[in-house]
Design an enzyme around this catalytic site. Structure first.
Site, PDB file in Angstrom:
ATOM      1  N   LYS A 163     -44.724 -38.723  56.204  1.00 51.96           N
ATOM      2  CA  LYS A 163     -43.327 -38.330  55.991  1.00 51.96           C
ATOM      3  C   LYS A 163     -43.202 -37.609  54.647  1.00 51.96           C
ATOM      4  O   LYS A 163     -43.498 -38.153  53.601  1.00 51.96           O
ATOM      5  CB  LYS A 163     -42.365 -39.519  56.007  1.00 51.96           C
ATOM      6  CG  LYS A 163     -40.940 -38.956  56.133  1.00 51.96           C
ATOM      7  CD  LYS A 163     -39.821 -39.794  55.612  1.00 51.96           C
ATOM      8  CE  LYS A 163     -39.627 -39.910  54.147  1.00 51.96           C
ATOM      9  NZ  LYS A 163     -39.039 -38.721  53.474  1.00 51.96           N
ATOM     10  N   GLU A 176     -38.304 -45.368  33.356  1.00 48.52           N
ATOM     11  CA  GLU A 176     -38.885 -44.062  33.678  1.00 48.52           C
ATOM     12  C   GLU A 176     -37.763 -43.035  33.823  1.00 48.52           C
ATOM     13  O   GLU A 176     -36.855 -43.222  34.621  1.00 48.52           O
ATOM     14  CB  GLU A 176     -39.667 -44.166  34.989  1.00 48.52           C
ATOM     15  CG  GLU A 176     -40.292 -42.854  35.397  1.00 48.52           C
ATOM     16  CD  GLU A 176     -41.183 -42.981  36.625  1.00 48.52           C
ATOM     17  OE1 GLU A 176     -40.700 -43.420  37.688  1.00 48.52           O
ATOM     18  OE2 GLU A 176     -42.365 -42.630  36.516  1.00 48.52           O
TER      19      GLU A 176
HETATM   20  P1  NAI Z   1     -37.996 -42.373  46.126  1.00 45.15           P
HETATM   21  O1  NAI Z   1     -38.943 -43.467  45.825  1.00 45.15           O
HETATM   22  O2  NAI Z   1     -36.646 -42.730  46.661  1.00 45.15           O
HETATM   23  O3  NAI Z   1     -38.637 -41.358  47.194  1.00 45.15           O
HETATM   24  C1  NAI Z   1     -40.015 -41.164  47.408  1.00 45.15           C
HETATM   25  C2  NAI Z   1     -40.278 -41.091  48.904  1.00 45.15           C
HETATM   26  O4  NAI Z   1     -39.895 -42.326  49.501  1.00 45.15           O
HETATM   27  C3  NAI Z   1     -39.486 -40.006  49.645  1.00 45.15           C
HETATM   28  O5  NAI Z   1     -40.283 -39.491  50.687  1.00 45.15           O
HETATM   29  C4  NAI Z   1     -38.320 -40.794  50.218  1.00 45.15           C
HETATM   30  O6  NAI Z   1     -37.763 -40.205  51.371  1.00 45.15           O
HETATM   31  C5  NAI Z   1     -38.984 -42.109  50.564  1.00 45.15           C
HETATM   32  N1  NAI Z   1     -38.069 -43.256  50.649  1.00 45.15           N
HETATM   33  C6  NAI Z   1     -36.905 -43.447  49.971  1.00 45.15           C
HETATM   34  N2  NAI Z   1     -36.336 -44.618  50.351  1.00 45.15           N
HETATM   35  C7  NAI Z   1     -37.155 -45.168  51.275  1.00 45.15           C
HETATM   36  C8  NAI Z   1     -37.125 -46.378  52.030  1.00 45.15           C
HETATM   37  N3  NAI Z   1     -36.114 -47.232  51.912  1.00 45.15           N
HETATM   38  N4  NAI Z   1     -38.151 -46.643  52.867  1.00 45.15           N
HETATM   39  C9  NAI Z   1     -39.179 -45.776  52.987  1.00 45.15           C
HETATM   40  N5  NAI Z   1     -39.255 -44.622  52.319  1.00 45.15           N
HETATM   41  C10 NAI Z   1     -38.269 -44.316  51.466  1.00 45.15           C
HETATM   42  O7  NAI Z   1     -37.850 -41.490  44.827  1.00 45.15           O
HETATM   43  P2  NAI Z   1     -36.695 -40.435  44.476  1.00 45.15           P
HETATM   44  O8  NAI Z   1     -35.365 -40.998  44.876  1.00 45.15           O
HETATM   45  O9  NAI Z   1     -37.071 -39.131  45.027  1.00 45.15           O
HETATM   46  O10 NAI Z   1     -36.807 -40.400  42.909  1.00 45.15           O
HETATM   47  C11 NAI Z   1     -36.237 -41.450  42.141  1.00 45.15           C
HETATM   48  C12 NAI Z   1     -37.129 -41.807  41.004  1.00 45.15           C
HETATM   49  O11 NAI Z   1     -38.356 -42.301  41.485  1.00 45.15           O
HETATM   50  C13 NAI Z   1     -37.531 -40.663  40.100  1.00 45.15           C
HETATM   51  O12 NAI Z   1     -36.546 -40.363  39.163  1.00 45.15           O
HETATM   52  C14 NAI Z   1     -38.770 -41.214  39.474  1.00 45.15           C
HETATM   53  O13 NAI Z   1     -38.427 -42.088  38.432  1.00 45.15           O
HETATM   54  C15 NAI Z   1     -39.407 -42.004  40.589  1.00 45.15           C
HETATM   55  N6  NAI Z   1     -40.456 -41.229  41.285  1.00 45.15           N
HETATM   56  C16 NAI Z   1     -41.756 -41.512  41.027  1.00 45.15           C
HETATM   57  C17 NAI Z   1     -42.755 -40.760  41.608  1.00 45.15           C
HETATM   58  C18 NAI Z   1     -44.194 -41.019  41.353  1.00 45.15           C
HETATM   59  O14 NAI Z   1     -44.987 -40.102  41.456  1.00 45.15           O
HETATM   60  N7  NAI Z   1     -44.609 -42.228  41.085  1.00 45.15           N
HETATM   61  C19 NAI Z   1     -42.455 -39.615  42.474  1.00 45.15           C
HETATM   62  C20 NAI Z   1     -41.053 -39.441  42.722  1.00 45.15           C
HETATM   63  C21 NAI Z   1     -40.110 -40.221  42.134  1.00 45.15           C
END
Ligand code: NAI
Ligand code: MG
Length: 499
Positions: free
Chosen positions: A195, A401
């Site tokens: 996904k 973060e």
């Molecule tokens: P997120 O963790 O919500 O999204 C990442 C992925 O998870 C996306 O594909 C999203 O559709 C999916 N996702 C979201 N909710 C989900 C759920 N309940 N069940 C399964 N999949 C789900 O991150 P977001 O909202 O894009 O960014 C928020 C914060 O997360 C950022 O500001 C940053 O601090 C952190 N982040 C960290 C990353 C890393 O590389 N470790 C990458 C992106 C964001």
């Protein structure tokens, strides 16, 4: 229908791809969502809608998982030799390399990063990762053991693919994160439902076309576009999925663990960070200053391992802050497609709001911005590279973060390495750290004392397909890349044969 803002700097093929009627990839076919729903993709440099993609929900996830299940249980994938699998992965790498320019442009349009960065880093690293993992296909093996049970035995282990894998990726390196996930799972012989991030699905959809062209059997790789709750959550909870691999926020990482509890599927997580960059007084400041600036400003700070806490010894603190602030204020901000741009927009309106509200919170708690401190343009999601001083370990900007180009500079006066490490380790995260010194003893002693999955010495943000990457503490479970990642995608079977 989308109002497609075709940038005149894009070539025709890339604009046509971005503007096309996008479909997801399920069971070897390009399909719409079962509901027919779509959602908009925005150009982060302008805030305009540039594409529409299908919105996968439970029904689509179920279809994709069942296709992956059939492809795993019935073949032909599961009957292919390791060498055949390796050749397919290698072919995918070749195809990707042939389309390097196109992928770099798609990535720049979709994520906002400078085209030159996507061309020099994202795409070639993805190509290299696929080649590295192609090589592993034929080298995944068990061991034989002398066992001491009474009698005579031949005993050995097999390393077998874990099965159907759900993979959920973020938007900061859309293509590269897809490669990190797909490469090892394919090398191990798994089948996959991937996904993509809802903000940046375009390079993953183009990659699906190359996966099709490379000749992977139907159902081996399925690629979905959709939101976290609508598509990610049902994938993480699906009973027919054997393993879920996630990269994203720590908050969603916890939700994934709960969702996986139903059938106790295996879980690997690559989560957030608040990585320290530590400059000792003897460091070569001509390298340490640009190095720690790049540690935070690379990819606009949208890196899980960004050096967002800059510790510098008090004797050089002012010089370091001045140097990093000077670099920050000279970074050229603009559209990723402009060849002069050094920093593009953040990925989304949501991230812009998040990052600017962190900066505001730091300033209102008494921090001082020696560079930046504000939104950078009237349209698009631009923010100024920002250096904050006068921060304390209790402030939100130091603890949480931010995931943007914002660094908190903190002086230290200690010479005791234990205490310096304690300060650097004073975070719930443990993803990465960098240490800047000419003293090899200090460097290596610190490397041992830092609780994180990666320690860089006199460098930061160095990635390689061969180097395992992942987190201690709340930065995650398991490792990506290297030989280590194969543990995520294989089960060990012990066989004992009485002779
Ligand atoms: P997120 O963790 O919500 O999204 C990442 C992925 O998870 C996306 O594909 C999203 O559709 C999916 N996702 C979201 N909710 C989900 C759920 N309940 N069940 C399964 N999949 C789900 O991150 P977001 O909202 O894009 O960014 C928020 C914060 O997360 C950022 O500001 C940053 O601090 C952190 N982040 C960290 C990353 C890393 O590389 N470790 C990458 C992106 C964001
Ligand atoms: Mg989210």
């Amino acid at each position: 229908m989308a109002t497609v803002a075709i940038d005149p700097r894009l070539d025709r093929k890339t604009s046509d791809f971005i503007a096309q009627q996008h479909r997801m990839y399920i069971d070897g076919k390009f399909v719409n969502a079962a509901s027919g729903k779509t959602f908009s993709i925005y150009n982060p440099a302008t805030g305009e809608v540039m594409a529409q993609v299908p919105e996968a929900e439970s029904a689509d996830v179920d279809q994709a998982v069942r296709a992956a299940r059939r492809a795993f249980d019935e073949g032909p994938w599961s009957r292919m030799s390791a060498s055949q699998r390796g050749r397919l992965i290698w072919k995918l790498a070749d195809l990707l390399e042939e389309h390097l320019e196109e992928f770099a442009a798609i990535e720049s349009m979709d994520n906002g990063k400078p085209l030159a960065v996507a061309r020099a880093a994202d795409v070639p690293l993805a190509v290299d990762l696929f080649r590295y993992m192609a090589g592993w296909s034929t080298k995944i093996m068990g061991h034989s053991f002398p066992i001491s049970a009474s009698g005579e035995y031949l005993s050995y282990t097999l390393r077998e693919p874990i099965g159907v894998v759900g993979q959920i990726i973020p938007w900061n390196f859309p293509l590269l994160m897809a490669a990190w996930k797909l490469g090892p799972a394919l090398a191990a012989g798994c089948t996959i439902v991937l996904k993509l991030a809802e903000q940046t699905p375009l390079s993953g959809l183009r990659l699906a076309e190359l996966i099709h062209e490379a000749g992977f059997p139907d159902g081996v790789v399925n690629v979905l576009t959709g939101f976290g709750e609508g598509a990610g959550a049902p994938l993480a909870a699906h009973e027919l999925v054997d393993k879920i691999a996630f990269t994203g926020s720590t908050e969603v990482g916890r939700l994934i663990v709960h969702a996986a509890a139903g059938n106790l599927k295996k879980v690997s997580l690559e989560l957030g960070g608040k990585s320290p960059a530590i400059i000792f007084p003897d460091a070569d400041l001509d390298k340490a200053i640009p190095g720690t600036a790049s540690a935070i400003f690379f990819n606009h700070g949208q890196c899980c391992c960004a050096g967002s806490r800059l510790f510098a010894h008090e004797s050089i603190f002012d010089q370091v802050v001045e140097g990093v602030s000077d670099i920050a204020s000279r970074i050229r901000i603009g559209s990723g497609l402009d060849p002069l741009t050094q920093m593009g927009p953040l990925v989304s309106e949501e991230q812009l709001q998040k990052v600017t509200s962190y900066i505001d919170s730091g300033l209102s708690e008494g921090a001082n911005a020696t560079a930046g401190g504000k939104k950078a343009a009237d349209r698009g999601y631009f923010v100024q590279p920002t250096v904050l001083t006068c921060t304390t370990p209790q402030m939100k900007v130091v603890r949480e973060e931010i995931f943007g180009p914002v660094v908190c500079a903190l002086p230290f006066s200690d010479s005791d390495l234990e205490r310096i490490a304690q300060e650097a380790n004073n975070t719930e995260y443990g993803l990465a750290a960098s240490i800047w010194t000419r003293d090899i003893s200090v460097a290596n002693k610190m490397a041992k004392r830092i609780r994180s999955g990666t320690v860089w010495i006199n460098c930061h943000n160095v990635f390689d397909a061969a180097l395992p990457f992942g987190g201690y503490k709340q930065s995650g479970w398991g490792r990506e890349m290297g030989g280590e990642v194969l543990n995520n995608y294989t089960e060990v079977k012990a066989v004992a044969l009485a002779l």
